[in-house]
Motif scaffolding. Structure first.
Motif, PDB file in Angstrom:
ATOM      1  N   THR A 173       1.797  -2.588   0.219  1.00  0.00           N
ATOM      2  CA  THR A 173       1.273  -2.298  -1.137  1.00  0.00           C
ATOM      3  C   THR A 173       0.072  -2.880  -1.407  1.00  0.00           C
ATOM      4  N   SER A 174      -0.553  -3.741  -0.575  1.00  0.00           N
ATOM      5  CA  SER A 174      -1.622  -4.761  -1.118  1.00  0.00           C
ATOM      6  C   SER A 174      -2.712  -4.932   0.020  1.00  0.00           C
ATOM      7  N   ASP A 205       2.474  -8.184   0.030  1.00  0.00           N
ATOM      8  CA  ASP A 205       3.218  -7.236   0.826  1.00  0.00           C
ATOM      9  C   ASP A 205       2.279  -6.302   1.490  1.00  0.00           C
ATOM     10  N   TRP A 220      -2.042  -8.952  -5.070  1.00  0.00           N
ATOM     11  CA  TRP A 220      -2.712 -10.388  -5.212  1.00  0.00           C
ATOM     12  C   TRP A 220      -2.442 -10.952  -6.552  1.00  0.00           C
ATOM     13  N   GLU A 277       0.059 -11.107  -8.784  1.00  0.00           N
ATOM     14  CA  GLU A 277       1.416 -11.671  -8.907  1.00  0.00           C
ATOM     15  C   GLU A 277       1.339 -12.906  -8.086  1.00  0.00           C
ATOM     16  N   VAL A 297       7.557 -12.364  -1.273  1.00  0.00           N
ATOM     17  CA  VAL A 297       6.389 -11.560  -0.946  1.00  0.00           C
ATOM     18  C   VAL A 297       6.146 -10.556  -2.220  1.00  0.00           C
ATOM     19  N   THR A 298       4.882 -10.877  -2.692  1.00  0.00           N
ATOM     20  CA  THR A 298       4.656 -10.088  -4.047  1.00  0.00           C
ATOM     21  C   THR A 298       3.832  -8.880  -3.689  1.00  0.00           C
ATOM     22  N   PRO A 299       4.128  -7.842  -4.748  1.00  0.00           N
ATOM     23  CA  PRO A 299       3.494  -6.502  -4.411  1.00  0.00           C
ATOM     24  C   PRO A 299       2.012  -6.645  -4.354  1.00  0.00           C
TER      25      PRO A 299
END
Lengths: 338, 543
Positions: A168-169, A165, A205, A207, A201-203
Motif C-alpha cells: 500500500t505504500s 506495507d 508513511w 502512520e 506494519v502500517t499502511p
C-alpha cells in the motif's frame, strides 16, 4: 433506465454550475497533476507555480491526489480524457507502468547538468529530486544505531522498528527492494528474521512516522532527509538517520509531459524550469528531498549533516515491474510465518 | 399503506444503479492492457484465503466482544435514567464514530501502547517488559472502542422504547431483575441483535487502517487490503471486483444466517405514556451499574482524552485563524450536512417501504422480496469498498468534463450511502414502534400525508431522526476513503488536511486538528442527543 439518465443529467447540470464558477478566463493554462504534499501550503507547489508564472504568461493549475501511486491510478482512470499537461511526482518504481499507459511524450529536456545517484536517465521521465530510504531513530532512546542492514536484521528482537506495507505504500515497497538488492535470493529468510523486530506494519508513511514521533517506537523506515526537516523547521536534532554500510535504496521522483498536452512547448518549459537552479533551490526545504541539480542558493547547513550514502542501490524499473508481485508474495509468506 | 412503497422502490433503484453502474464501469474499463492476473481476476491464492479467514475471525470476535460488552452498558444506562453526567456519557458514546481511524489508533496507543498509560502503570508496579497489544488483541481493543459504544447506543434506544405499561405491570407483579431481563428487556434486545451485530460485523470486516496499524504485520490482513492493493498498486479492476464479490458474498451469507436465527419481535401496543422504571433501586444493582458505567466511561474516554491532551499541547487555537483550516472546516461541514440529509431521507424511504411491504395483508413473494431488499440494500453498500465505488464513478463521469467538478457530488453520495446502514439501524426500530403506536390513531383521526407528518410523525420521531442525522454527519466527517481518490485542491476536508499535515512532517498540526475534529464531532453529538429539555417529557406526561 430513464432514472439513470435523469440522475446523470442532474449531475452534469451540477457540474456545469461548478465549472462556471471556478474557471476564470485566462489565455494560457497549464494543468499539473501532482500529489497532495507537493501542493500543500508548505509544499513546493505554490512557490514553483509563482516562479513559472513570472515568465510564462500563463496560469498553473494543480490537480492533486494523495500520492504518487494514486497519481498513476488517476491517469489510468481518466484515460484519454485526462486534462493533465504535466505530471509531477511519479517515482522510478512506477516508470515502467506509467510508460505502458502510452500517455507520456518524450520530455526533450537536456539532463546533462543533472546529477542523480545511480545515474537514472529516461526519455519520458525527468528526475527532479530524490531521497534515500533510511531508518530514522530517536537519539534519546537508541545510543548505538545499527551500522548495516545486516546488523538491523540480526539485531535483538526487543529493539522494535516500524515499517510500511509494500502493498500500500512506496516506502514499504522501497524497503522490500532494498532488502532484495542486498539479500537477493535470501530475502525471504532475512524478512523472517527481521519479522520479530517489527512492531507493526502500517499502511502508509504518515502512520509509521506518527507512531515514531509519538514515542511508540524508537526507529522507523523513512528517508535520509527526514532529520533535515526537524533540524531546519524545528531546530531539533533529536531524530537522526542510521547509515548502512551496504548502501541505501533510492527513490527518485520524476515528472513527465503527456501526449495530450494542449501546449507541448509550455509543458516542456515547465519541466525544464523544474530541473533548473531556482526550483532546485526550492525543493529541498519544501519537499524535503535532495535536489538533482545545483540549487541557485546553497542549502541550509543541516543538509550537510545528513547521511550521504556511500553506495546507491536501485533495481531497474523493468525488473521491479516484472517481479513486484512475486517479491510481495515472498514478503507476505515470510512475514506471515509463525 | 402501499403508497409507502414508491419512495422506497425509487431509493432501491437509485442504490442499485449507483453501485451497479460503478461496478459495470469498472469491469468494462479499458485499462489498455490485459488483467495482470488473467481472466476472472486470477485464482484466489493462499494469501486471499488467509486474509478471508483472518477477516472473518477478527470481525467475528470484534462483533461478539462489542455486543457482549454493550449489553450491560445499555442495560445500566437504561436502568439509571437520571444521574449527573448521564447525558454526557451517552453523547460520548457517539464520538469514536466520527474520528478517522488513525487518530483513534494514536489515541488508543496513548493508553494501551508500549509507551501508554497502562504500560507506565505496570512498569511502576515493577513489570520489566511492556505488554504489547499489537496483533489480534490490538485490533479487538480498537474495534470494541469504536463499536461497543455504537451498539450500546442502539440497544439503549431500544430499551427506552419499552412501553411504560410494561414497567408498571412488572413492578405490580414484583418481578426481580432476572425476570425483568428475561421477560421485558431481552425480547427487545434480541430483536435488535441481528441488525446491530450485522452492522458491527460489516464495519470490522472492512476495517483497513486499524487492522494494518495495530495488527503487527501482514498475518493480520483483511480482504479490504487486498482489494485496495489490486485497484491501486496493481490497477487490476477485474481482480478488485472478484475480491469484492468474495467479500460481499461471504458477509451477506453470514448476515442472512444471523437474521434467520433471530426473527424480529412483534410491536407492543401502548398508550404512549413516557416510561418510568421502578427496578434496580437497592444497593447491589446500584453498585453494579456504577462499576459497569464507570469502566465503560473510562474505556471510551481515556483514548479520547489522550487525543485531546496531545491536541491541547499542540496549541490548537493558532489553527483557527488559518484560512486552510477554515476552508477545510466549511468543506467538511457542507459535505457532512448534505450527506447526512440525503442518508436520512434515503433510509426513511427504505424503512417505510419495508414496513409497508411487511404490513400487506397477504405477504406475497414480491412483498417479502421488497422487505428483504430494503433491509439488505443499506448493508450492501458498506461492503463495496469506497475506493471501488469512487473508481467506477470516475470512469463513468470522465467523459462529462473535468472530474474535479463532480467530486463533491460523488463524495457526498458515497458518504451518504456509507452511513445508510447506521441510519437504518437507528430509524428502523423507531419507525416500526411509532407506526405500531400511532397507526390506528392517525387513521381514526383521518390524518394522512403532510398533516400526519407534521402533527404526528415529526414530533414523535424527532429524537431518532436527530440521532440518525448526527451519526451520519459524524461518519462523513471522519471519512477519508472517498475523498482520497478525488481529492483535489477544491476538496480538502478536515481529515484530509490532517493527513496532509502529517504527510509533511507537521505532526503538531495534525494533533491539533485531531482535537478540533473531535470537538466538531462533539458538537454534532450534542445536537444529535439533546438534553431532556422538553417539559412534558421531563414530567413524564404523555407527549
Amino acid at each position: 433506465m430513464t432514472f439513470n439518465r435523469y440522475f446523470l443529467s442532474l449531475l452534469s447540470a451540477g457540474a456545469l454550475a461548478f465549472t462556471a464558477l471556478s474557471v476564470r478566463a485566462e489565455d494560457k493554462q497549464l494543468t499539473v497533476y501532482t500529489y497532495e504534499s507537493f501542493t500543500s501550503e508548505w509544499g513546493p507547489g505554490p512557490k514553483i507555480a509563482a516562479l513559472f508564472e513570472k515568465s510564462c504568461g500563463c496560469k498553473v493549475n494543480y490537480v492533486s491526489v494523495a500520492d504518487g501511486v494514486e497519481l498513476l491510478t488517476r491517469l489510468r482512470l481518466e484515460g484519454a480524457s485526462s486534462k493533465a499537461d504535466v505530471v509531477v511526482g511519479l517515482d522510478t518504481n512506477l516508470v515502467t507502468e506509467a510508460k505502458a499507459t502510452g500517455f507520456f511524450a518524450p520530455h526533450g529536456v537536456d539532463t546533462g547538468a543533472l546529477d542523480v545517484p545511480g545515474g537514472f536517465k529516461d526519455d519520458s521521465f525527468l528526475p527532479y529530486d530524490y531521497g534515500h530510504f533510511a531508518f530514522v531513530y530517536d537519539t534519546q532512546t537508541i545510543k548505538t544505531p545499527p551500522k548495516s542492514l545486516k546488523e538491523l536484521v540480526d539485531g535483538p528482537a526487543k529493539d522494535k522498528i516500524v515499517i510500511e506495507d509494500p502493498r500500500t505504500s512506496t516506502p514499504g515497497l522501497g524497503l522490500l527492494l532494498w532488502v532484495k538488492a542486498i539479500y537477493g535470493d535470501q530475502a525471504g529468510a532475512a524478512w523472517a528474521k527481521l519479522k520479530d523486530r517489527i512492531l507493526t506494519v502500517t499502511p502508509g508513511w504518515s502512520e509509521a512516522y506518527g507512531l515514531f514521533t509519538k514515542g511508540e517506537v524508537p526507529m522507523v523506515l523513512s528517508y535520509t532527509t527526514s532529520p533535515a526537516y526537524h533540524m531546519v523547521a524545528e531546530n531539533n536534532d533529536r531524530y537522526q538517520a542510521a547509515e548502512f554500510s551496504e548502501g541505501h535504496y533510492i527513490q527518485i521522483e520524476v515528472a513527465g509531459m503527456t501526449k495530450s498536452a494542449r501546449d507541448p512547448a509550455l509543458a516542456k518549459s515547465f519541466l525544464a524550469m523544474l530541473a533548473g537552479p531556482q526550483a532546485q533551490g526550492i525543493l529541498p526545504t519544501t519537499n524535503w528531498m535532495m535536489p538533482v541539480g545545483k540549487p541557485a542558493e546553497p542549502l541550509p547547513a543541516a543538509f550537510d549533516k545528513l547521511v550521504k550514502p556511500a553506495k546507491t542501490l536501485l533495481i531497474p524499473s523493468d525488473e521491479v515491474a516484472a517481479n513486484r508481485r512475486a517479491w510481495i508474495e515472498e514478503w507476505l509468506a515470510a512475514m506471515s510465518r509463525n | 399503506m402501499r403508497r409507502g412503497l414508491v419512495p422506497g422502490l425509487l431509493t432501491l433503484a437509485f442504490l442499485v444503479s449507483f453501485v451497479g453502474l460503478a461496478l459495470v464501469a469498472l469491469l468494462s474499463a479499458d485499462t489498455g492492457m490485459p488483467s495482470p492476473s488473467g481472466a476472472f481476476g486470477g485464482r484466489f491464492d493462499v494469501t486471499v484465503w488467509r486474509s478471508l479467514r483472518f477477516t472473518l475471525l477478527q470481525a467475528g470476535l470484534s462483533t461478539l466482544l462489542s455486543v457482549l460488552l454493550a449489553l450491560p452498558v445499555a442495560h445500566a444506562l437504561a436502568r439509571r435514567p437520571h444521574f449527573l453526567g448521564r447525558l454526557w456519557l451517552v453523547r460520548l458514546m457517539a464520538l469514536p464514530l466520527g474520528l478517522p481511524a488513525l487518530v483513534a489508533a494514536l489515541g488508543l496507543l496513548g493508553i494501551w501502547g508500549r509507551q501508554g498509560v497502562v504500560n507506565h502503570a505496570l512498569a511502576a508496579l515493577g513489570l520489566s517488559e511492556p505488554i504489547s497489544i499489537y496483533g489480534l488483541s490490538g485490533i479487538l481493543i480498537a474495534h470494541v472502542f469504536f463499536n461497543m459504544p455504537l451498539a450500546a447506543r442502539l440497544f439503549l434506544s431500544g430499551l427506552e422504547r419499552i412501553p411504560g405499561e410494561h414497567w408498571r405491570i412488572a413492578a405490580n407483579l414484583g418481578m426481580g431483575s432476572l425476570s425483568l431481563w428475561r421477560l421485558v428487556e431481552w425480547p427487545v434486545l434480541r430483536g435488535l441483535l441481528p441488525g446491530v451485530a450485522g452492522l458491527i460485523f460489516m464495519l470490522c470486516a472492512t476495517s483497513f487502517t486499524l487492522v494494518l496499524t495495530l495488527g503487527g504485520g501482514p498475518a493480520a490482513t483483511t480482504l479490504e487490503v487486498a482489494i485496495y492493493q489490486a485497484l491501486r498498486f496493481d490497477f487490476d479492476p477485474v481482480r478488485a471486483m472478484a475480491l469484492s464479490a468474495l467479500q460481499i458474498g461471504v458477509t451477506l451469507g453470514l448476515l442472512l444466517a444471523l437474521r434467520l436465527a433471530a426473527p424480529a419481535p412483534e410491536e407492543a401496543t401502548t398508550l404512549g405514556r413516557a416510561s418510568r422504571r421502578f427496578d434496580g433501586k437497592s444497593l447491589a444493582p446500584r453498585m453494579i451499574d456504577v462499576v459497569i458505567l464507570g469502566l465503560a466511561a473510562v474505556f471510551v474516554a481515556a483514548p479520547l482524552a489522550a487525543v485531546a491532551a496531545s491536541g491541547l499541547a499542540a496549541r490548537p487555537l493558532r489553527l483557527l485563524s488559518e484560512p486552510a483550516f477554515q476552508q477545510a472546516l466549511a468543506t467538511s461541514l457542507a459535505i457532512a450536512a448534505a450527506s447526512a440529509l440525503i442518508c436520512v431521507a434515503l433510509s426513511t424511504c427504505l424503512v417505510t417501504a419495508r414496513l409497508s411491504a411487511l404490513s400487506m395483508r397477504r405477504r406475497s413473494l414480491p412483498a417479502r422480496l421488497i422487505a428483504g431488499a430494503s433491509d439488505g440494500a443499506g448493508s450492501l453498500v458498506l461492503l463495496v469498498p469506497p475506493v471501488v465505488l469512487g473508481a467506477g464513478w470516475f470512469l463513468l463521469l470522465r467523459g462529462f468534463g473535468a472530474i474535479g467538478h463532480f467530486a463533491p457530488i460523488i463524495v457526498i453520495l458515497i458518504n451518504a450511502l456509507m452511513a445508510l446502514p447506521f441510519a437504518t439501524r437507528i430509524l428502523s426500530p423507531a419507525i416500526a414502534t411509532h407506526h405500531a403506536r400511532t397507526g390506528r390513531l392517525a387513521e381514526s383521526l383521518g390524518l394522512a400525508g403532510w398533516n400526519r407528518l407534521r402533527r404526528i410523525d415529526l414530533p414523535c420521531l424527532a429524537r431518532p431522526l436527530l440521532m440518525a442525522l448526527s451519526f451520519a454527519a459524524a461518519l462523513s466527517l471522519g471519512d477519508l476513503g472517498a475523498v482520497a481518490l478525488f481529492g483535489s485542491q477544491d476538496l480538502v476536508t478536515l481529515p484530509y488536511l490532517l493527513f496532509s499535515r502529517l504527510g509533511s512532517y507537521r505532526i503538531q498540526d495534525a494533533d491539533a486538528l485531531a482535537l478540533l475534529l473531535g470537538l466538531v464531532c462533539l458538537a454534532l453529538t450534542m445536537a444529535g442527543t439533546p438534553g431532556r429539555g422538553h417539559r412534558a417529557e421531563r414530567e413524564g406526561r404523555p407527549i
